[in-house]
Design a protein around this motif. Sequence first.
Motif, PDB file in Angstrom:
ATOM      1  N   ALA A  98      -6.238 -10.841  13.355  1.00  0.00           N
ATOM      2  CA  ALA A  98      -6.992  -9.599  13.186  1.00  0.00           C
ATOM      3  C   ALA A  98      -6.244  -8.585  12.321  1.00  0.00           C
ATOM      4  N   SER A  99      -4.923  -8.565  12.408  1.00  0.00           N
ATOM      5  CA  SER A  99      -4.133  -7.599  11.636  1.00  0.00           C
ATOM      6  C   SER A  99      -3.999  -8.001  10.177  1.00  0.00           C
ATOM      7  N   GLY A 100      -4.085  -9.317   9.910  1.00  0.00           N
ATOM      8  CA  GLY A 100      -3.805  -9.806   8.569  1.00  0.00           C
ATOM      9  C   GLY A 100      -2.316 -10.034   8.384  1.00  0.00           C
ATOM     10  N   ALA A 101      -1.956 -10.669   7.296  1.00  0.00           N
ATOM     11  CA  ALA A 101      -0.548 -10.971   7.027  1.00  0.00           C
ATOM     12  C   ALA A 101       0.217  -9.705   6.654  1.00  0.00           C
ATOM     13  N   ALA A 102       1.499  -9.703   7.003  1.00  0.00           N
ATOM     14  CA  ALA A 102       2.357  -8.555   6.688  1.00  0.00           C
ATOM     15  C   ALA A 102       2.584  -8.452   5.185  1.00  0.00           C
ATOM     16  N   GLN A 103       2.491  -7.234   4.662  1.00  0.00           N
ATOM     17  CA  GLN A 103       2.828  -6.943   3.268  1.00  0.00           C
ATOM     18  C   GLN A 103       4.184  -6.239   3.267  1.00  0.00           C
ATOM     19  N   ILE A 104       5.151  -6.825   2.592  1.00  0.00           N
ATOM     20  CA  ILE A 104       6.534  -6.324   2.634  1.00  0.00           C
ATOM     21  C   ILE A 104       6.864  -5.597   1.331  1.00  0.00           C
ATOM     22  N   ASN A 105       7.486  -4.432   1.462  1.00  0.00           N
ATOM     23  CA  ASN A 105       7.916  -3.700   0.273  1.00  0.00           C
ATOM     24  C   ASN A 105       8.971  -2.670   0.680  1.00  0.00           C
ATOM     25  N   ASN A 106       9.551  -2.018  -0.319  1.00  0.00           N
ATOM     26  CA  ASN A 106      10.558  -0.996  -0.070  1.00  0.00           C
ATOM     27  C   ASN A 106       9.898   0.314   0.355  1.00  0.00           C
ATOM     28  N   PRO A 107      10.546   1.105   1.166  1.00  0.00           N
ATOM     29  CA  PRO A 107       9.995   2.406   1.549  1.00  0.00           C
ATOM     30  C   PRO A 107       9.691   3.267   0.317  1.00  0.00           C
ATOM     31  N   GLY A 108       8.549   3.922   0.342  1.00  0.00           N
ATOM     32  CA  GLY A 108       8.152   4.797  -0.753  1.00  0.00           C
ATOM     33  C   GLY A 108       7.392   4.119  -1.872  1.00  0.00           C
ATOM     34  N   ASP A 109       7.300   2.783  -1.855  1.00  0.00           N
ATOM     35  CA  ASP A 109       6.603   2.055  -2.918  1.00  0.00           C
ATOM     36  C   ASP A 109       5.176   1.724  -2.519  1.00  0.00           C
ATOM     37  N   ASP A 110       4.236   1.858  -3.454  1.00  0.00           N
ATOM     38  CA  ASP A 110       2.862   1.378  -3.295  1.00  0.00           C
ATOM     39  C   ASP A 110       2.216   1.781  -1.977  1.00  0.00           C
ATOM     40  N   GLY A 111       2.311   3.041  -1.631  1.00  0.00           N
ATOM     41  CA  GLY A 111       1.652   3.534  -0.429  1.00  0.00           C
ATOM     42  C   GLY A 111       2.448   3.383   0.850  1.00  0.00           C
ATOM     43  N   TYR A 139       7.370  -6.293  14.848  1.00  0.00           N
ATOM     44  CA  TYR A 139       7.282  -5.072  14.046  1.00  0.00           C
ATOM     45  C   TYR A 139       7.319  -3.858  14.967  1.00  0.00           C
ATOM     46  N   SER A 140       7.935  -2.777  14.491  1.00  0.00           N
ATOM     47  CA  SER A 140       8.129  -1.626  15.359  1.00  0.00           C
ATOM     48  C   SER A 140       8.179  -0.338  14.544  1.00  0.00           C
ATOM     49  N   ARG A 141       7.771   0.762  15.185  1.00  0.00           N
ATOM     50  CA  ARG A 141       7.937   2.098  14.593  1.00  0.00           C
ATOM     51  C   ARG A 141       9.147   2.807  15.208  1.00  0.00           C
ATOM     52  N   ASP A 142       9.826   2.145  16.119  1.00  0.00           N
ATOM     53  CA  ASP A 142      10.975   2.740  16.800  1.00  0.00           C
ATOM     54  C   ASP A 142      12.223   2.545  15.955  1.00  0.00           C
ATOM     55  N   GLY A 143      12.753   3.633  15.432  1.00  0.00           N
ATOM     56  CA  GLY A 143      13.935   3.569  14.585  1.00  0.00           C
ATOM     57  C   GLY A 143      15.212   4.001  15.286  1.00  0.00           C
ATOM     58  N   ALA A 188       7.046  -3.227   6.540  1.00  0.00           N
ATOM     59  CA  ALA A 188       5.864  -4.095   6.521  1.00  0.00           C
ATOM     60  C   ALA A 188       4.647  -3.244   6.856  1.00  0.00           C
ATOM     61  N   ARG A 189       3.545  -3.547   6.207  1.00  0.00           N
ATOM     62  CA  ARG A 189       2.293  -2.888   6.582  1.00  0.00           C
ATOM     63  C   ARG A 189       1.179  -3.919   6.642  1.00  0.00           C
ATOM     64  N   PHE A 190       0.044  -3.530   7.249  1.00  0.00           N
ATOM     65  CA  PHE A 190      -1.034  -4.467   7.521  1.00  0.00           C
ATOM     66  C   PHE A 190      -2.375  -3.846   7.134  1.00  0.00           C
ATOM     67  N   VAL A 191      -3.303  -4.715   6.747  1.00  0.00           N
ATOM     68  CA  VAL A 191      -4.640  -4.245   6.412  1.00  0.00           C
ATOM     69  C   VAL A 191      -5.284  -3.586   7.627  1.00  0.00           C
ATOM     70  N   GLY A 207       4.870   8.073   7.241  1.00  0.00           N
ATOM     71  CA  GLY A 207       3.802   7.409   6.510  1.00  0.00           C
ATOM     72  C   GLY A 207       3.578   5.997   7.019  1.00  0.00           C
ATOM     73  N   GLU A 208       3.065   5.139   6.140  1.00  0.00           N
ATOM     74  CA  GLU A 208       2.700   3.781   6.516  1.00  0.00           C
ATOM     75  C   GLU A 208       3.916   2.863   6.600  1.00  0.00           C
ATOM     76  N   GLY A 209       3.850   1.906   7.534  1.00  0.00           N
ATOM     77  CA  GLY A 209       4.874   0.877   7.589  1.00  0.00           C
ATOM     78  C   GLY A 209       5.461   0.660   8.972  1.00  0.00           C
TER      79      GLY A 209
END
Length: 260
Positions: free
Chosen positions: A196-209, A114-118, A175-178, A99-101
Amino acid sequence: MKALHIAATGMKAQELNVEVISNNVANMRTTGYKKQRADFQDLLYQNLRRMGAETSSAGTIVPTGVQIGSGVKTAATSRIMSQGTLEQTDKELDVAIRGEGFFQVQLPDGTTAYSRDGSFERDANGTLVTVDGYTIDPGITIPEDSSDLTISADGTVQVIDGAGNQANLGQLQLARFVNKAGLEAIGNNLYLETDASGAAQINNPGDDGFGDIQQGFVESSNVDAVTEISDLIAAQRAYEMNSKIIQAADEMYSTTTNIR
């Protein structure tokens, strides 16, 4: 004759298009890679007869006019941030985002990337790091004498400590971005925040999208080989047609200069 210049812009555009496609194909096996697409725009037009101009005192107007284009330009190399396939590795420190993040990574200069590489590892101190040794934020340290490390869907990291008790080591955050396509790629599977990306929105996995965490998996590239090959063939044919136009324009020039 402007055909030479116009066709040349088309060849340059398709050359860049092939470069983008080749980079996508080269990164087919890159963990978390997001493919790019070249977007083009037409150049300025010369109005030889402007549409809407009056052609008589009675108020009749030109319905279409005459416009000559100047060719094509590259507008953007947009990044497509669709989800890649999750591949099972069974390695306890491998995690994928479904999902998102993005994972937050602390660079040596203090910048957050920021990275999608886990594909995570442990350094000499037991700290969770990337394969390049960059610390994952928030920092999580795994004790040397611990065992049975588990990372839950909400990012909670737990182990069995040396005394046989379950210990909570912390929680991964995302973190996710607009506009995530507005992130700046800097290589090494890392992105930087931009205006262009906007500020990072930080939250726990599974919360708020936000997406959740899958332990023992990594996210593969979202490059589709069949699509890239078909795009490559189309770019090659477009390049070939533009070269034919240059050849035809050259022959027309030759005919003109040989007139007696």
